[in-house]
Motif scaffolding. Structure first.
Motif, mmCIF file in Angstrom:
data_model
loop_
_atom_site.group_PDB
_atom_site.id
_atom_site.type_symbol
_atom_site.label_atom_id
_atom_site.label_comp_id
_atom_site.label_asym_id
_atom_site.label_seq_id
_atom_site.Cartn_x
_atom_site.Cartn_y
_atom_site.Cartn_z
ATOM 1 N N ARG C 82 0.835 -1.144 -0.042
ATOM 2 C CA ARG C 82 -0.046 -0.155 0.005
ATOM 3 C C ARG C 82 0.781 1.371 -0.010
ATOM 4 O O ARG C 82 0.377 2.330 -0.271
ATOM 5 C CB ARG C 82 -0.734 -0.110 1.356
ATOM 6 C CG ARG C 82 -1.932 -0.863 1.106
ATOM 7 C CD ARG C 82 -2.557 -1.386 2.370
ATOM 8 N NE ARG C 82 -2.907 -2.918 2.505
ATOM 9 C CZ ARG C 82 -4.117 -3.149 1.926
ATOM 10 N NH1 ARG C 82 -5.156 -2.381 1.693
ATOM 11 N NH2 ARG C 82 -4.590 -4.535 1.805
ATOM 12 N N VAL C 83 2.123 1.044 0.390
ATOM 13 C CA VAL C 83 2.983 2.396 0.459
ATOM 14 C C VAL C 83 4.148 2.111 -0.404
ATOM 15 O O VAL C 83 4.905 2.945 -0.109
ATOM 16 C CB VAL C 83 3.227 2.611 1.692
ATOM 17 C CG1 VAL C 83 2.373 3.056 2.640
ATOM 18 C CG2 VAL C 83 3.869 1.509 2.486
ATOM 19 N N ARG C 84 4.107 1.239 -1.291
ATOM 20 C CA ARG C 84 5.238 0.988 -2.154
ATOM 21 C C ARG C 84 5.589 2.326 -3.069
ATOM 22 O O ARG C 84 4.646 2.952 -3.541
ATOM 23 C CB ARG C 84 4.984 -0.162 -3.108
ATOM 24 C CG ARG C 84 6.282 -0.655 -3.994
ATOM 25 C CD ARG C 84 7.015 -1.477 -3.201
ATOM 26 N NE ARG C 84 7.990 -2.280 -3.451
ATOM 27 C CZ ARG C 84 9.347 -1.970 -3.697
ATOM 28 N NH1 ARG C 84 9.753 -0.998 -2.570
ATOM 29 N NH2 ARG C 84 10.239 -2.463 -4.257
ATOM 30 N N GLY C 85 6.870 2.618 -3.038
ATOM 31 C CA GLY C 85 7.293 3.759 -3.780
ATOM 32 C C GLY C 85 7.415 5.034 -3.088
ATOM 33 O O GLY C 85 7.787 5.926 -3.290
ATOM 34 N N ILE C 86 7.067 5.085 -1.768
ATOM 35 C CA ILE C 86 6.967 6.073 -0.910
ATOM 36 C C ILE C 86 8.356 5.837 0.118
ATOM 37 O O ILE C 86 7.763 5.011 1.211
ATOM 38 C CB ILE C 86 5.878 6.573 -0.089
ATOM 39 C CG1 ILE C 86 4.759 6.471 -1.028
ATOM 40 C CG2 ILE C 86 6.016 7.899 0.571
ATOM 41 C CD1 ILE C 86 3.544 6.442 -0.473
ATOM 42 N N PRO C 87 9.615 6.081 -0.080
ATOM 43 C CA PRO C 87 10.661 5.624 0.661
ATOM 44 C C PRO C 87 10.368 5.701 2.107
ATOM 45 O O PRO C 87 10.397 4.747 2.704
ATOM 46 C CB PRO C 87 11.636 6.300 0.171
ATOM 47 C CG PRO C 87 11.463 6.888 -1.241
ATOM 48 C CD PRO C 87 9.934 6.977 -1.071
ATOM 49 N N LEU C 88 10.174 6.796 2.416
ATOM 50 C CA LEU C 88 9.602 7.139 4.080
ATOM 51 C C LEU C 88 8.629 6.125 4.694
ATOM 52 O O LEU C 88 8.883 5.476 5.630
ATOM 53 C CB LEU C 88 9.106 8.594 4.264
ATOM 54 C CG LEU C 88 8.618 9.010 5.521
ATOM 55 C CD1 LEU C 88 9.658 8.953 6.611
ATOM 56 C CD2 LEU C 88 7.786 10.317 5.384
ATOM 57 N N SER C 89 7.527 5.900 3.906
ATOM 58 C CA SER C 89 6.689 5.065 4.529
ATOM 59 C C SER C 89 7.073 3.699 4.397
ATOM 60 O O SER C 89 6.801 2.839 5.314
ATOM 61 C CB SER C 89 5.306 5.264 3.523
ATOM 62 O OG SER C 89 4.907 6.636 3.454
ATOM 63 N N GLU C 90 7.782 3.034 3.361
ATOM 64 C CA GLU C 90 8.230 1.728 3.415
ATOM 65 C C GLU C 90 9.199 1.397 4.724
ATOM 66 O O GLU C 90 8.975 0.547 5.481
ATOM 67 C CB GLU C 90 9.074 1.624 2.074
ATOM 68 C CG GLU C 90 8.181 1.318 1.233
ATOM 69 C CD GLU C 90 9.186 1.195 -0.432
ATOM 70 O OE1 GLU C 90 8.502 1.091 -1.279
ATOM 71 O OE2 GLU C 90 10.437 1.305 -0.258
ATOM 72 N N LEU C 91 10.117 2.484 5.003
ATOM 73 C CA LEU C 91 10.864 2.632 6.089
ATOM 74 C C LEU C 91 10.245 2.210 7.385
ATOM 75 O O LEU C 91 10.394 1.241 8.149
ATOM 76 C CB LEU C 91 12.004 3.580 6.119
ATOM 77 C CG LEU C 91 12.952 3.990 5.131
ATOM 78 C CD1 LEU C 91 13.693 5.217 5.447
ATOM 79 C CD2 LEU C 91 13.882 2.871 5.175
ATOM 80 N N VAL C 92 9.397 3.186 7.327
ATOM 81 C CA VAL C 92 8.509 3.425 8.782
ATOM 82 C C VAL C 92 7.636 2.130 8.931
ATOM 83 O O VAL C 92 7.835 1.507 10.134
ATOM 84 C CB VAL C 92 7.709 4.628 8.617
ATOM 85 C CG1 VAL C 92 6.698 4.508 9.933
ATOM 86 C CG2 VAL C 92 8.636 5.825 8.853
ATOM 87 N N VAL C 93 7.372 1.769 7.900
ATOM 88 C CA VAL C 93 6.232 0.370 8.312
ATOM 89 C C VAL C 93 7.040 -0.806 8.548
ATOM 90 O O VAL C 93 6.638 -1.395 9.641
ATOM 91 C CB VAL C 93 5.486 0.066 6.892
ATOM 92 C CG1 VAL C 93 4.798 -1.394 6.843
ATOM 93 C CG2 VAL C 93 4.491 1.334 6.860
ATOM 94 N N THR C 94 8.052 -1.102 7.783
ATOM 95 C CA THR C 94 8.902 -2.178 8.346
ATOM 96 C C THR C 94 9.311 -2.106 9.600
ATOM 97 O O THR C 94 9.656 -3.144 10.382
ATOM 98 C CB THR C 94 9.960 -2.736 7.369
ATOM 99 O OG1 THR C 94 11.087 -1.563 7.514
ATOM 100 C CG2 THR C 94 9.499 -2.972 5.987
#
Lengths: 338, 258, 288
Positions: C82-94
C-alpha cells in the motif's frame, strides 16, 4: 432518501477569505481577522491557561506531551529536507546525557547547563551524522535506528556515564510552574518558529533538496551544508527536550534511548501529518494523553504505538492536520451529478 | 575582459562499464565565445557537460576555469564559480509556483554576494528573469505551478534558473529539444543578446539550423571523440563529419533521447 | 589460536545475521527493519512447535523458517504494497512492524533462560588444540553454503536474474514482463526465510529472548553499513572485520567492550568511506 438513480458527489469550494489571502495580505474585516487568527491564537491561549486547571499528574502529562511534541517537530524538520530519522531517541538521549554530565561532572547551574546541553547535543549529533547526509536516505534511517540501540548497549555493558544506574543530578527547576511553562513555551516557540522558517526562502531550499538534490546543487547551493544545518537545528531541539527532562526528573539513565522516544514522536508526526509541523504538534497532543490512558496495558504500549504508526502511514497518509485544515478552508456540500 | 581564456578542457575521459563515453576531449573557450557541440545520440555530449559541471567525476583529464583547476569539484562549487547549466531532462520543482523555482539559485552564495537579497526582493528578481525568457509578466503564468506548465515553458524556466546564477559560462544541454518553432524563435534572440553582452555559452543541440544561426564555433563529437572543430559552415563541409553525423543520424530536427 | 577460530565463528554468525537483510535490500531496495524481529520470531515459533505440539527440532526448525517466509510475505502484501514507492513510508512500516512483533513477544513473556533451542548435532571436536562444538562447525558450514548458494542463485538462475533486473531498474524490469510486486514480495519472503534459517542454526548456541532481536538488527545494519549496501563481498568482508574486531577486543581488552566494535567500525567507515568498504559511490552520477 435519495432515489437510487441519482448520483451524488461532494462539491468543495474554497472559502472566500482563503482564496483572497493567497495573494492579498491586507485583511480588514473583523470576521476575516478572526478567521485567520483563531486557529493560531486559540491553541496557544488554551495551552497557556490549561496548567491552571490541571492536577499535578495531568500537568505532568501536558509537559510530557510538549516534550514528545518537540521531538516530533524536530523529526518533521529533518523529514522536510529528506532525512528520515527512525531514532529521535538518539538526539533526545544525547541531550539528556549532556545535561546529566553538565550537572554531575561540571556542577553547572541549570540556566547554564540547559542551553549548553541543547547546543552541544545538536553539535554532537550533527558531527556524528554529517558523513551520512551524503548518502542515500536509507543510510540515515539505518544509522539513526541503530545508534540509540548501540549507545544503550554500550552504556549498559561498559558502565560508562553511570552505567545501568544512571546519573542523579542535583540541579533542577526552581519550582513546578517554571518547568511546566518553560516546556510549553519552548514547544510553542519551536512550533511557530519552524512554521515561519519553512515558509521562508531558507525553508524553500530545504524542501527543494528533498525533491531534487541535483537540481539544487546545479543552482550553486551546498546541499550537504544545508542538511547539516538542518540537522543541527533539529538535533538541538530534540536535545533540549532531553536536557529538559533530565533536569525535571533530576536523573538520566539509559532509558532515554528507549523506544518511547523514538516511536512516539514518529507516530505523532505521522498521525498529525508530516511536513506541516502543526500536524506533528497536534499528533503529540493527541497521542501522549492517549498513551497515558493506556498505561495499564504495560508492555503492549509500544506495540500499540507501532500500530498507530502503521495505520496512520497506510490509511491516513495526509494526516489529521491537513484534513482539518481542508475542512476549515472549504465549504463542502453534496450536489447531484447531472 | 574579452579574449581572456575562460574555460580550458584538457583530455577529459570517462567510460561507463567498459563503454567509452568520452575519450580524450579537449577545447578552449575565450570570454564571449559561443560554442556549439553537436554529434549523434550517445556521442558523449551530456557526459562531457556533466564532467565539466562536476556531476560526473572524470576518469582522467583536467578542467580549468580562469586558470584554476576545477576537475572533480562539487557541482555547487562549480556553479558558484559561475558555470551554470540546464538539464536535458529538465529538473525543476514541480509543485512550486514557476517563479519560486528561481528563488533557489537566488539563495546561493554567488548571488547573495552580488545582491544582498532580502526576503521579498528575490521574488522581484525572479519575475524579472522570467520576463527575460519570455514568460508573460503580467499574466498568471509565472505564478502557476511549474508542474502544470507546458514543456516549452519548463525548458525556458530551466534556462531562467541557470541565468539566475548570473553565470560567466552558460551550458545549455539540448535546450531546444521539445520546443515549438515559435518558442525557439522567441529564445534565439535572447541567446544572441546574451552572447553579445559577453556571456560565454556552450550549447549542445540537435537542431543544427538554429544552432548555426547563433554559434561562433562548432565542435563535433562522435563515439566520445572530437572529430572536428571550427566555424559552423566549415565544419559541416568536412567529409568525416558528414559521414559520422549525417550517416548515422539523418534526422536533424527533433531528437528523442532518454 | 582460539581467537582466530572463534573469530571465524563470530564472523560467520554476523554474516548469517546480515545475509537476509542485504539480500532483500539488494533485490527490491527495501530496508527490512523487521529483520531482527523475524529472526527471533523463528526461534519462538520453533520453540512453541516443540513444546506444545511435541515435534522434534528437526521438523520444527524448517517449519519455523517457512513460517518466517510467510510472515515476510504477509508484511509485503498486507502492508508494504500500500505504500510501495514512498521510501519514507516503507522504512517506517517495516520498522514499526518489527518493533511491534518484538514488543508483542516481550509482552508474552518471551525472555529469560527458560527458552532455548536444542542443538542439531551433539559433541565437538578439537581443532589445533581448541575445543569447538559441532554446532558451531555447522554454523560455519551453513554460512559458507548460504553465501555460495546465494551468489549462484542470483547470478545464474532465471528468477535470480529477474531479481537483479529489479534491483537495477524497476521500470525497465516491469516493461519486460517482470512483475515487481511479486518479486518484491518474494525478496522479502526470502530475506525473512534467511533470518529464520539463521535463527534456528545460531540460536541453540545461546539463550533466546526478544531483546536478541534488536541485537541481530544492530549487527545486520552494522554489517550492511560497513560493507556497503548492495554488495555481497562487502557483506562478507564487513562480517569478518567486525567479528574479528569483537573477538580481539574480548580477548585483549575485555568482553564488556565488545559492543563498542560495531560502533567504532561504523564511525570509522562513515568518516573515511561513507558508502562502505565495497559500496559504489554513485551519489552524483547521472546516467547518460
Amino acid at each position: 432518501m435519495q432515489p437510487p438513480d441519482v448520483k451524488i458527489r461532494r462539491k468543495r469550494l474554497d472559502r472566500g477569505i482563503k482564496a483572497r489571502t493567497d495573494s492579498v495580505f491586507v485583511i480588514a474585516a473583523p470576521g476575516d481577522i478572526i478567521y485567520v487568527l483563531a486557529p493560531r491564537v486559540l491553541p496557544v491561549v488554551a495551552l497557556l491557561i490549561l496548567p491552571f486547571f490541571l492536577s499535578e499528574y495531568h500537568q505532568e502529562v501536558l509537559v510530557h506531551a510538549s516534550v514528545v511534541g518537540l521531538l516530533a517537530l524536530s523529526w518533521d524538520l529533518l523529514a522536510c529536507c529528506g532525512l528520515f530519522s527512525l531514532g529521535q531517541s538518539l538526539f533526545f538521549g544525547v541531550g539528556a546525557y549532556m545535561a546529566g554530565m553538565m550537572d554531575y561532572y561540571l556542577h553547572l547551574s541549570i540556566w547554564i547547563g540547559l542551553p549548553l546541553a541543547t547546543l552541544s547535543g545538536g553539535a554532537i549529533c550533527s558531527i556524528l551524522l554529517a558523513p551520512v547526509v551524503r548518502l542515500k536516505g536509507v543510510y540515515f534511517a539505518m544509522v539513526t535506528l541503530m545508534l540509540p540501540l548501540l549507545f544503550r548497549k554500550i552504556i549498559e555493558a561498559s558502565g560508562l556515564l553511570g552505567g545501568t544506574l544512571g546519573l542523579s543530578t542535583r540541579g533542577s527547576f526552581p519550582n513546578e510552574w517554571v518547568a511546566v511553562y518553560l516546556g510549553i513555551i519552548v514547544f510553542l516557540g519551536v512550533l511557530f518558529g519552524l512554521r515561519k522558517l519553512i515558509d521562508s526562502d531558507y525553508g524553500l531550499v530545504l524542501k527543494a533538496i528533498r525533491d531534487d538534490d541535483r537540481a539544487v546543487m546545479s543552482a550553486g547551493i551546498n546541499i550537504y551544508a544545508r542538511k547539516v544545518q538542518a540537522l543541527f537545528v533539529a538535533g538541538s531541539i530534540a536535545s533540549f527536550a532531553g536536557a529538559f527532562l533530565t533536569y525535571r526528573y533530576e536523573f538520566v539513565g539509559f532509558s532515554v534511548f528507549a523506544w518511547d522516544y523514538a516511536i512516539l514522536p514518529l507516530a505523532a508526526a505521522a498521525l498529525g501529518g508530516p511536513g506541516t509541523f502543526a500536524g506533528a504538534a497536534l499528533g503529540s497532543m493527541i497521542l501522549v494523553p492517549l498513551s497515558e490512558a493506556l498505561r495499564a496495558m504495560g508492555g503492549l504500549r509500544i506495540a500499540s504505538y507501532c500500530l498507530v504508526l502503521m495505520v496512520s502511514i497506510i490509511a491516513l497518509p495526509e494526516g489529521i492536520f491537513s484534513f482539518l485544515e481542508r475542512k476549515y478552508h472549504q465549504f463542502e456540500s453534496l450536489v447531484e451529478v447531472k | 575582459m574579452p579574449g581572456e581564456t575562460l574555460l580550458k578542457v584538457r583530455g577529459l575521459r570517462k567510460s561507463f562499464g567498459g563503454v567509452i563515453a568520452v575519450g580524450n576531449v579537449g577545447f578552449e573557450l575565450k570570454q564571449g565565445d559561443f560554442l556549439g557541440i553537436i554529434g549523434p545520440n550517445g556521442a558523449g555530449k551530456t557526459t562531457l557537460v556533466n564532467m565539466i559541471t562536476g556531476f560526473v567525476r572524470p576518469d582522467g583529464g583536467k578542467v580549468y576555469f580562469k586558470g584554476k583547476d576545477i576537475t572533480g569539484s562539487r557541482p555547487y562549487d562549480i556553479a558558484n564559480l559561475g558555470i551554470a547549466r540546464t538539464f536535458q531532462m529538465v529538473r525543476l520543482f514541480y509543485h512550486l509556483p514557476a517563479y519560486k523555482n528561481l528563488i533557489i539559485p537566488l539563495c546561493s552564495k554567488r548571488i547573495s554576494r552580488i545582491r544582498g537579497g532580502r526576503f521579498g526582493e528575490r521574488d522581484e528578481v525572479a519575475l524579472d528573469l522570467l520576463d527575460d525568457v519570455g514568460f508573460e509578466r503580467d499574466s498568471y503564468v509565472p505564478y502557476k505551478q511549474a508542474g502544470s506548465l507546458p514543456h516549452g515553458y519548463l525548458k525556458r524556466l530551466d534556462l531562467a534558473r541557470a541565468l539566475a546564477l548570473r553565470p560567466e559560462v552558460l551550458i545549455l544541454d539540448e535546450l531546444f529539444s521539445g520546443m515549438s518553432m515559435a518558442e525557439v524563435a522567441g529564445v534565439l534572440p535572447l541567446m544572441e543578446k546574451l552572447s553579445d553582452k559577453g556571456l560565454t555559452i556552450i550549447m549542445i543541440e540537435h537542431r543544427l539550423r538554429e544552432l548555426f544561426k547563433v554559434a561562433h564555433r562548432v565542435m563535433v563529437l562522435t563515439f566520445g571523440q572530437k572529430i572536428a572543430e571550427g566555424p559552423p559552415d566549415e565544419v559541416m563541409q568536412s567529409d568525416e563529419v558528414k559521414k559520422a553525423y549525417l550517416g548515422t543520424d539523418v534526422e536533424l530536427g527533433e531528437s528523442g533521447r532518454d | 589460536m582460539s581467537t582466530i577460530i572463534y573469530g571465524i565463528i563470530t564472523s560467520v554468525i554476523l554474516a548469517l545475521y546480515a545475509v537476509g537483510f542485504s539480500l532483500t535490500y539488494g533485490i527490491s531496495g527495501l530496508a527490512n527493519f523487521a529483520h531482527g524481529a523475524l529472526y527471533i520470531l523463528a526461534g519462538y515459533i520453533s520453540w512453541n512447535l516443540m513444546n506444545y505440539l511435541g515435534l522434534p527440532f528437526l521438523a520444527s526448525a524448517p517449519l519455523a523458517v517457512v513460517a518466517c517466509a510467510l510472515v515476510g510475505f504477509i508484511i509485503y502484501w498486507g502492508l508494504l504494497l500500500r505504500v510501495r514507492g514512498i521510501p519514507l513510508s516503507e522504512l517506517v512500516v517495516t520498522f514499526a512492524a518489527g518493533v511491534a512483533i518484538l514488543e508483542l513477544l516481550t509482552w508474552r513473556g518471551f525472555y529469560g533462560i527458560s527458552y532455548s533451542l536444542p542443538v542439531f548435532v551433539e559433541g565437538g571436536v578439537e581443532i589445533w588444540g581448541v575445543a569447538v562444538d559441532a554446532q558451531r562447525l555447522l554454523v560455519i558450514a551453513v554460512g559458507v553454503a548460504l553465501v555460495v548458494l546465494l551468489y549462484l542463485f542470483v547470478h545464474y538462475t532465471k528468477i535470480g536474474l529477474a531479481f537483479r533486473g529489479m534491483a537495477q531498474n524497476e521500470r525497465t524490469a516491469l516493461s519486460v514482463g517482470i512483475e515487481s510486486d511479486w518479486i518484491g514480495a518474494l525478496s522479502l519472503a526470502l530475506g525473512s526465510a534467511l533470518a529464520g534459517l539463521a535463527a534456528v542454526v545460531v540460536l541453540p548456541l545461546g539463550m533466546m529472548e526478544s531483546s536478541v532481536g534488536y541485537e541481530v538488527l544492530i549487527y545486520a545494519l552494522a554489517v550492511a553499513i560497513v560493507g556497503g549496501l548492495e554488495s555481497t563481498p562487502g557483506m562478507v568482508v564487513a562480517s569478518f572485520v567486525i567479528g574479528f574486531g569483537q573477538r580481539i577486543t574480548a580477548s585483549y581488552i575485555g568482553p564488556k567492550w565488545m559492543i563498542i566494535v560495531p560502533l567504532a567500525a561504523i564511525v570509522l567507515v562513515l568518516a573515511v568511506r561513507p558508502s562502505g568498504l565495497f559500496g559504489k559511490f554513485k551519489e552524483l552520477e547521472e546516467r547518460v
